[in-house]
Design a protein around this motif. Structure first.
Motif, PDB file in Angstrom:
ATOM      1  N   ASN A   1       0.854  -1.182   0.000  1.00 50.93           N
ATOM      2  CA  ASN A   1       0.000   0.000   0.000  1.00 50.93           C
ATOM      3  C   ASN A   1       0.892   1.234   0.000  1.00 50.93           C
ATOM      4  O   ASN A   1       1.773   1.355   0.851  1.00 50.93           O
ATOM      5  N   VAL A   2       0.653   2.162  -0.917  1.00 51.44           N
ATOM      6  CA  VAL A   2       1.497   3.343  -1.033  1.00 51.44           C
ATOM      7  C   VAL A   2       0.633   4.589  -1.144  1.00 51.44           C
ATOM      8  O   VAL A   2      -0.350   4.602  -1.895  1.00 51.44           O
ATOM      9  N   LEU A   3       0.998   5.622  -0.402  1.00 52.35           N
ATOM     10  CA  LEU A   3       0.399   6.946  -0.547  1.00 52.35           C
ATOM     11  C   LEU A   3       1.508   7.948  -0.816  1.00 52.35           C
ATOM     12  O   LEU A   3       2.456   8.055  -0.032  1.00 52.35           O
ATOM     13  N   ASP A   4       1.397   8.676  -1.928  1.00 54.45           N
ATOM     14  CA  ASP A   4       2.332   9.748  -2.256  1.00 54.45           C
ATOM     15  C   ASP A   4       1.566  11.056  -2.334  1.00 54.45           C
ATOM     16  O   ASP A   4       0.543  11.148  -3.032  1.00 54.45           O
TER      17      ASP A   4
ATOM     18  N   LEU B   1      -1.759  12.014  -4.463  1.00 50.43           N
ATOM     19  CA  LEU B   1      -2.527  13.218  -4.174  1.00 50.43           C
ATOM     20  C   LEU B   1      -1.700  14.432  -4.579  1.00 50.43           C
ATOM     21  O   LEU B   1      -0.612  14.653  -4.048  1.00 50.43           O
ATOM     22  N   LEU B   2      -2.199  15.202  -5.559  1.00 51.83           N
ATOM     23  CA  LEU B   2      -1.531  16.413  -6.027  1.00 51.83           C
ATOM     24  C   LEU B   2      -2.307  17.627  -5.528  1.00 51.83           C
ATOM     25  O   LEU B   2      -3.501  17.769  -5.832  1.00 51.83           O
ATOM     26  N   LEU B   3      -1.643  18.506  -4.782  1.00 55.38           N
ATOM     27  CA  LEU B   3      -2.278  19.705  -4.228  1.00 55.38           C
ATOM     28  C   LEU B   3      -1.507  20.922  -4.731  1.00 55.38           C
ATOM     29  O   LEU B   3      -0.393  21.192  -4.282  1.00 55.38           O
ATOM     30  N   SER B   4      -2.083  21.646  -5.685  1.00 56.24           N
ATOM     31  CA  SER B   4      -1.370  22.744  -6.331  1.00 56.24           C
ATOM     32  C   SER B   4      -2.048  24.073  -6.019  1.00 56.24           C
ATOM     33  O   SER B   4      -3.253  24.238  -6.222  1.00 56.24           O
ATOM     34  N   LYS B   5      -1.249  25.023  -5.553  1.00 57.48           N
ATOM     35  CA  LYS B   5      -1.760  26.336  -5.166  1.00 57.48           C
ATOM     36  C   LYS B   5      -1.705  27.307  -6.344  1.00 57.48           C
ATOM     37  O   LYS B   5      -1.480  26.906  -7.499  1.00 57.48           O
ATOM     38  N   GLU B   6      -1.898  28.613  -6.051  1.00 57.63           N
ATOM     39  CA  GLU B   6      -2.046  29.583  -7.120  1.00 57.63           C
ATOM     40  C   GLU B   6      -0.763  29.761  -7.928  1.00 57.63           C
ATOM     41  O   GLU B   6       0.343  29.695  -7.404  1.00 57.63           O
ATOM     42  N   ASN B   7      -0.986  29.950  -9.239  1.00 58.30           N
ATOM     43  CA  ASN B   7       0.100  30.214 -10.187  1.00 58.30           C
ATOM     44  C   ASN B   7       1.175  29.109 -10.175  1.00 58.30           C
ATOM     45  O   ASN B   7       2.366  29.388 -10.197  1.00 58.30           O
ATOM     46  N   THR B   8       0.725  27.885 -10.110  1.00 63.50           N
ATOM     47  CA  THR B   8       1.647  26.748 -10.142  1.00 63.50           C
ATOM     48  C   THR B   8       1.499  25.989 -11.462  1.00 63.50           C
ATOM     49  O   THR B   8       0.445  26.012 -12.099  1.00 63.50           O
ATOM     50  N   SER B   9       2.579  25.315 -11.841  1.00 66.78           N
ATOM     51  CA  SER B   9       2.564  24.456 -13.020  1.00 66.78           C
ATOM     52  C   SER B   9       3.063  23.076 -12.611  1.00 66.78           C
ATOM     53  O   SER B   9       4.165  22.941 -12.066  1.00 66.78           O
ATOM     54  N   VAL B  10       2.244  22.059 -12.848  1.00 64.29           N
ATOM     55  CA  VAL B  10       2.576  20.690 -12.456  1.00 64.29           C
ATOM     56  C   VAL B  10       2.469  19.785 -13.675  1.00 64.29           C
ATOM     57  O   VAL B  10       1.450  19.768 -14.366  1.00 64.29           O
TER      58      VAL B  10
END
Length: 387
Positions: free
Chosen positions: A164-167, A196-205
């Motif tokens: 089981n993996v959580l990233d 789980l990807l959590l991206s805030k303002e003015n971000t590029s992922v």
């Protein structure tokens, strides 16, 4: 969430880990082991898993025991970042049984701070017993970072085993990050994994996913675009052979105006393998200037192999631009016979067409030619044999 950071890799203090897990208990107690009746697991053969053979009872929920203060394995400046990061994780954590299982049973939380440049994290999970892994990657404000994440499995017998993996990736404002996520697993592994990807303002992922090997895999990707101007793109290639089954769920949750997301994923199946792709774009009411696109392309090299594509849209706002598409098919017969007519052998023709199918995805990633070559070699070996 900004600081002068001295080193990249840390282990979260065990007492802090206990305190965080303790806050999850009320929600954890509501969750039950999923069955094929649950929407997210309706295609995954969870009812056929022999938990005794796998060596643990997933329904036996561990009693949390408070851990005494130990030597702090995180530095003071990193400790100051942990509380807001864990708060975000708790708020957006998928209500998935195995996601919570990773958190509750993992013996340590690895914390990786990613500054400018390349961060490499390679994990090899060894042995036959159940494995649980939690990794948290934090990209500070205003950074341009590349992350190479490689996860491998290695065990000592022919019996099935499970991990089981959580990233979690937390991308602070005004940052750019490109993630290359590669899995190389033995043929007896069953994996449940959440990203789980959590991206805030003015971000590029940019998130590139390349899973190879394994026996059964359930993969959840939940991306939350939390701030205005956030952009997230996800692509990758699944190359499946033998009796491998991969069930991928990818969701894009838009929470702010002027956000952009794209999912473009490919699978290639051969032998008796089975690939399932489900993509979901979620846009709540009252958002403006949102652009979202998803596409899934699937290539079958054997009549006994299967590939499925399930695009979904939950769009409740009006000022948006959303598109989706999916294809499932065999090698183009006209192209194949054209190559044969030009003097290529059947094996060479097949190899060329398969390479053309996945080649653009690899070509577009922003990593070294050596990394790209290794990815191509892995796919080529699984599908058409070694060069």
């Amino acid at each position: 969430m900004n600081s002068s950071l001295k080193k990249q890799h840390h282990i979260l203090n065990p007492k802090k880990r206990f305190q965080f897990c303790n806050t999850l208990v009320p929600e954890w107690e509501k969750l039950s082991l999923p069955t094929e009746k649950d929407e997210s697991y309706r295609k995954f053969p969870i009812g056929s898993l022999d938990w005794k053979e796998l060596g643990f009872d997933p329904q036996k929920k561990r009693e949390l025991e408070e851990i005494a203060d130990s030597e702090n394995l995180t530095e003071d400046h990193v400790t100051g970042l942990i509380e807001p990061i864990l708060s975000l994780v708790k708020e957006y954590l998928p209500k998935d049984y195995f996601t919570y299982l990773s958190l509750m049973l993992s013996k340590e939380f690895k914390v990786v701070v990613c500054e400018d440049g390349i961060t490499t994290k390679q994990i090899t999970l060894v042995g036959d017993g159940p494995k649980f892994c939690v990794r948290i990657f934090y990209i500070p404000s205003g950074k341009f970072s590349q992350i190479v994440l490689k996860t491998e499995s290695n065990h000592d017998s022919d019996s099935l085993h499970i991990q089981n993996v959580l990233d979690v990736f937390v991308i602070d404002k005004d940052s750019q990050v490109e993630i290359l996520d590669e899995e190389n697993f033995d043929e007896d592994l069953i994996q449940f994994r959440t990203v789980l990807l959590l991206s805030k303002e003015n971000t590029s992922v940019k998130f590139h996913y390349f899973p190879f090997g394994g026996f059964r895999s359930k993969f959840l990707l939940h991306s939350h675009l939390l701030g205005k101007g956030a952009e997230v793109s996800v692509d990758g290639v699944s190359a499946l052979g033998k009796r491998n089954l991969k069930d991928l769920d990818m969701e894009m949750h838009h929470h702010a105006d002027h956000t952009t997301s794209k999912i473009s994923y490919k699978s290639i199946v051969t032998d008796k393998s089975h690939h399932i792709f489900t993509g979901n774009l979620i846009i709540p009411p009252n958002l403006k200037k949102v652009v979202a696109h998803q596409e899934s392309f699937n290539l079958s090299l054997n009549k006994k192999a299967r590939a499925e594509a399930n695009p979904k849209l939950e769009v409740l706002a009006e000022d948006v631009s959303c598109t989706h598409g999916a294809t499932v098919g065999d090698i183009d017969e006209e192209q194949y016979f054209y190559l044969l007519s030009r003097g290529l052998s059947p094996e060479e023709s097949k190899s060329l067409l398969v390479t053309a199918f996945y080649g653009e995805t690899i070509h577009n990633i922003g990593f070294s030619d050596e990394i790209k070559h290794d990815l191509e070699s892995s796919i080529h070996t699984i599908l058409v044999g070694g060069k």
